[in-house]
Design a protein around this motif. Structure first.
Motif, PDB file in Angstrom:
ATOM      1  N   HIS A 121       8.696   7.813   1.669  1.00 35.47           N
ATOM      2  CA  HIS A 121       7.419   7.251   2.086  1.00 35.47           C
ATOM      3  C   HIS A 121       6.717   8.202   3.044  1.00 35.47           C
ATOM      4  O   HIS A 121       7.270   8.587   4.068  1.00 35.47           O
ATOM      5  CB  HIS A 121       7.630   5.898   2.773  1.00 35.47           C
ATOM      6  CG  HIS A 121       8.010   4.814   1.808  1.00 35.47           C
ATOM      7  ND1 HIS A 121       8.453   3.586   2.220  1.00 35.47           N
ATOM      8  CD2 HIS A 121       8.001   4.766   0.466  1.00 35.47           C
ATOM      9  CE1 HIS A 121       8.722   2.819   1.172  1.00 35.47           C
ATOM     10  NE2 HIS A 121       8.449   3.534   0.089  1.00 35.47           N
ATOM     11  N   ARG A 122       5.496   8.551   2.718  1.00 37.12           N
ATOM     12  CA  ARG A 122       4.773   9.508   3.542  1.00 37.12           C
ATOM     13  C   ARG A 122       3.424   8.978   4.029  1.00 37.12           C
ATOM     14  O   ARG A 122       2.789   9.583   4.864  1.00 37.12           O
ATOM     15  CB  ARG A 122       4.549  10.807   2.753  1.00 37.12           C
ATOM     16  CG  ARG A 122       5.840  11.585   2.498  1.00 37.12           C
ATOM     17  CD  ARG A 122       6.386  12.160   3.787  1.00 37.12           C
ATOM     18  NE  ARG A 122       7.606  12.930   3.563  1.00 37.12           N
ATOM     19  CZ  ARG A 122       8.838  12.432   3.617  1.00 37.12           C
ATOM     20  NH1 ARG A 122       9.009  11.133   3.905  1.00 37.12           N
ATOM     21  NH2 ARG A 122       9.888  13.194   3.404  1.00 37.12           N
ATOM     22  N   GLY A 123       2.938   7.875   3.486  1.00 40.66           N
ATOM     23  CA  GLY A 123       1.635   7.383   3.914  1.00 40.66           C
ATOM     24  C   GLY A 123       1.141   6.283   3.017  1.00 40.66           C
ATOM     25  O   GLY A 123       1.873   5.746   2.195  1.00 40.66           O
ATOM     26  N   ALA A 124      -0.129   5.925   3.198  1.00 43.85           N
ATOM     27  CA  ALA A 124      -0.722   4.833   2.440  1.00 43.85           C
ATOM     28  C   ALA A 124      -1.151   5.356   1.074  1.00 43.85           C
ATOM     29  O   ALA A 124      -2.220   5.948   0.929  1.00 43.85           O
ATOM     30  CB  ALA A 124      -1.905   4.251   3.210  1.00 43.85           C
ATOM     31  N   GLU A 125      -0.326   5.141   0.072  1.00 42.47           N
ATOM     32  CA  GLU A 125      -0.560   5.719  -1.250  1.00 42.47           C
ATOM     33  C   GLU A 125      -1.630   4.961  -2.041  1.00 42.47           C
ATOM     34  O   GLU A 125      -2.354   5.546  -2.837  1.00 42.47           O
ATOM     35  CB  GLU A 125       0.754   5.728  -2.045  1.00 42.47           C
ATOM     36  CG  GLU A 125       1.889   6.493  -1.377  1.00 42.47           C
ATOM     37  CD  GLU A 125       1.679   7.995  -1.422  1.00 42.47           C
ATOM     38  OE1 GLU A 125       0.741   8.445  -2.102  1.00 42.47           O
ATOM     39  OE2 GLU A 125       2.450   8.707  -0.779  1.00 42.47           O
ATOM     40  N   SER A 126      -1.689   3.646  -1.895  1.00 36.07           N
ATOM     41  CA  SER A 126      -2.682   2.848  -2.632  1.00 36.07           C
ATOM     42  C   SER A 126      -3.345   1.884  -1.661  1.00 36.07           C
ATOM     43  O   SER A 126      -3.177   0.673  -1.738  1.00 36.07           O
ATOM     44  CB  SER A 126      -2.029   2.098  -3.795  1.00 36.07           C
ATOM     45  OG  SER A 126      -0.937   1.312  -3.359  1.00 36.07           O
ATOM     46  N   GLU A 133       3.213   3.210  -9.594  1.00 32.19           N
ATOM     47  CA  GLU A 133       4.316   2.319  -9.230  1.00 32.19           C
ATOM     48  C   GLU A 133       3.796   0.924  -8.881  1.00 32.19           C
ATOM     49  O   GLU A 133       4.476  -0.080  -9.112  1.00 32.19           O
ATOM     50  CB  GLU A 133       5.105   2.905  -8.064  1.00 32.19           C
ATOM     51  CG  GLU A 133       5.823   4.195  -8.421  1.00 32.19           C
ATOM     52  CD  GLU A 133       6.679   4.723  -7.297  1.00 32.19           C
ATOM     53  OE1 GLU A 133       6.961   3.957  -6.341  1.00 32.19           O
ATOM     54  OE2 GLU A 133       7.074   5.906  -7.354  1.00 32.19           O
ATOM     55  N   HIS A 188       0.818  -1.215   0.000  1.00 28.88           N
ATOM     56  CA  HIS A 188       0.000   0.000   0.000  1.00 28.88           C
ATOM     57  C   HIS A 188       0.851   1.264   0.000  1.00 28.88           C
ATOM     58  O   HIS A 188       0.346   2.354  -0.267  1.00 28.88           O
ATOM     59  CB  HIS A 188      -0.948   0.019   1.211  1.00 28.88           C
ATOM     60  CG  HIS A 188      -0.241   0.146   2.530  1.00 28.88           C
ATOM     61  ND1 HIS A 188       0.012  -0.943   3.332  1.00 28.88           N
ATOM     62  CD2 HIS A 188       0.267   1.220   3.177  1.00 28.88           C
ATOM     63  CE1 HIS A 188       0.640  -0.536   4.428  1.00 28.88           C
ATOM     64  NE2 HIS A 188       0.812   0.766   4.358  1.00 28.88           N
ATOM     65  N   TRP A 189       2.165   1.120   0.285  1.00 30.03           N
ATOM     66  CA  TRP A 189       3.053   2.281   0.250  1.00 30.03           C
ATOM     67  C   TRP A 189       3.271   2.791  -1.180  1.00 30.03           C
ATOM     68  O   TRP A 189       3.632   3.955  -1.377  1.00 30.03           O
ATOM     69  CB  TRP A 189       4.416   1.924   0.842  1.00 30.03           C
ATOM     70  CG  TRP A 189       4.450   1.828   2.333  1.00 30.03           C
ATOM     71  CD1 TRP A 189       4.484   0.674   3.083  1.00 30.03           C
ATOM     72  CD2 TRP A 189       4.459   2.902   3.279  1.00 30.03           C
ATOM     73  NE1 TRP A 189       4.518   0.968   4.417  1.00 30.03           N
ATOM     74  CE2 TRP A 189       4.504   2.334   4.568  1.00 30.03           C
ATOM     75  CE3 TRP A 189       4.444   4.280   3.147  1.00 30.03           C
ATOM     76  CZ2 TRP A 189       4.528   3.108   5.727  1.00 30.03           C
ATOM     77  CZ3 TRP A 189       4.461   5.064   4.308  1.00 30.03           C
ATOM     78  CH2 TRP A 189       4.503   4.469   5.567  1.00 30.03           C
ATOM     79  N   LEU A 190       3.091   1.946  -2.173  1.00 30.05           N
ATOM     80  CA  LEU A 190       3.391   2.335  -3.552  1.00 30.05           C
ATOM     81  C   LEU A 190       2.257   3.167  -4.142  1.00 30.05           C
ATOM     82  O   LEU A 190       1.097   2.749  -4.094  1.00 30.05           O
ATOM     83  CB  LEU A 190       3.597   1.090  -4.418  1.00 30.05           C
ATOM     84  CG  LEU A 190       4.805   0.205  -4.092  1.00 30.05           C
ATOM     85  CD1 LEU A 190       4.770  -1.062  -4.937  1.00 30.05           C
ATOM     86  CD2 LEU A 190       6.107   0.960  -4.326  1.00 30.05           C
ATOM     87  N   PRO A 191       2.542   4.318  -4.728  1.00 26.45           N
ATOM     88  CA  PRO A 191       1.515   5.028  -5.497  1.00 26.45           C
ATOM     89  C   PRO A 191       1.009   4.127  -6.623  1.00 26.45           C
ATOM     90  O   PRO A 191       1.738   3.255  -7.106  1.00 26.45           O
ATOM     91  CB  PRO A 191       2.262   6.246  -6.053  1.00 26.45           C
ATOM     92  CG  PRO A 191       3.464   6.401  -5.179  1.00 26.45           C
ATOM     93  CD  PRO A 191       3.837   5.022  -4.733  1.00 26.45           C
ATOM     94  N   GLU A 192      -0.227   4.340  -7.052  1.00 26.90           N
ATOM     95  CA  GLU A 192      -0.820   3.402  -8.013  1.00 26.90           C
ATOM     96  C   GLU A 192       0.001   3.238  -9.291  1.00 26.90           C
ATOM     97  O   GLU A 192       0.129   2.105  -9.774  1.00 26.90           O
ATOM     98  CB  GLU A 192      -2.256   3.808  -8.348  1.00 26.90           C
ATOM     99  CG  GLU A 192      -2.965   2.725  -9.131  1.00 26.90           C
ATOM    100  CD  GLU A 192      -4.469   2.924  -9.218  1.00 26.90           C
ATOM    101  OE1 GLU A 192      -5.122   2.175  -9.985  1.00 26.90           O
ATOM    102  OE2 GLU A 192      -5.009   3.812  -8.535  1.00 26.90           O
TER     103      GLU A 192
END
Length: 259
Positions: A215-220, A132, A126-130
């Motif tokens: 990493h700043r938050g839950a991206e996806s 990525e 979930h750390w990865l932006p969509e």
């Protein structure tokens, strides 16, 4: 100065305890994931990838369950990998690799011996932006054998598709979590502690210069993002094997079905 195994295990133990406060059914999810992994691989010596392995909590559980497996554990965070390697460097069948899952052709960094039987992950992707996430799943699809499986345990919401259900899922998670013990770290306290540990100064510096520092938050953190990315990558089947509220074990199978 090298990090001692005992010192690394202390930090990993603290990591596991703080993770359990965020994922109350974490050990149950591990058990279900390992049950599914054993059934999906159908062989005593599978090649398994652990994606976003952190300090190796899931990787060592895979080997505890399937001792003849080969586990290649991948993460972009040199600090977590440094702890993992210091604690588990003498574990047969386990290898840690620093690679950025959001970068194309990260599979080339792994020096794999052949097609992968299964990939696992827990509370990481979930750390990865969509965008990525699509890269990561696209690369993974090319590494898995036909019928190979991904098992991803994570807290993935359905706010976009079913906001009422999403709120009920969050309520279930809050009830299961209960109060945090005073002696337990939260996420910020754990990271604050390792950052201030002189024995980890070199790893902290490396982390600050790499992709993990961003990493700043839950991206996806929505289930739909993972379903879209997995379908776009060519996985033939995508579904949820287990869940407790938004805490899910998502399964995806590539190529030919197992049955």
């Amino acid at each position: 100065m090298p990090i001692s195994s005992e010192h690394a295990r202390t930090w990993i133990s603290r990591w596991d305890r703080q993770q359990e406060t965020y994922v109350p059914h974490r050990e149950e999810r591990f058990t279900v994931l390992l049950d599914a992994l054993e059934a999906a691989c159908g062989r005593p010596d599978p090649l398994v990838l652990d994606l976003g392995c952190g300090p190796g909590s899931l990787a060592v559980r895979v080997l505890d369950r399937i001792p003849a497996a080969t586990v290649v554990a991948v993460d972009a965070d040199p600090l977590l990998l440094g702890l993992a390697d210091a604690a588990h460097h003498d574990r047969p069948g386990l290898r840690f690799v620093e690679a950025d899952l959001g970068r194309s052709v990260w599979g080339a960094d792994l020096a794999l011996s052949g097609p992968v039987d299964a990939a696992v992950s827990t509370t990481a992707l979930h750390w990865l932006p969509e965008p990525e996430l699509r890269v990561a799943y696209g690369e993974l699809a090319g590494l898995l054998r036909p019928g190979g499986v991904l098992l991803n345990g994570d807290d993935l919401g359905v706010d976009d598709a079913a906001p009422g259900i999403a709120e009920l899922e969050r309520n279930l998670l809050r009830r299961a979590a209960g109060p945090r013990g005073e002696s337990l770290d939260d996420w910020r306290q754990w990271w604050g502690g390792v950052t201030e540990d002189p024995a980890l100064a070199e790893l902290v510096a490396r982390r600050g210069a790499g992709p993990a520092a961003g990493h700043r938050g839950a991206e996806s953190a929505r289930l739909s993002a993972h379903e879209r990315a997995l379908r776009a990558a060519g996985f033939a089947e995508v579904g949820t094997l287990w869940q407790h509220g938004g805490n899910r074990l998502v399964c995806a199978i590539t190529g030919a079905s197992m049955v």
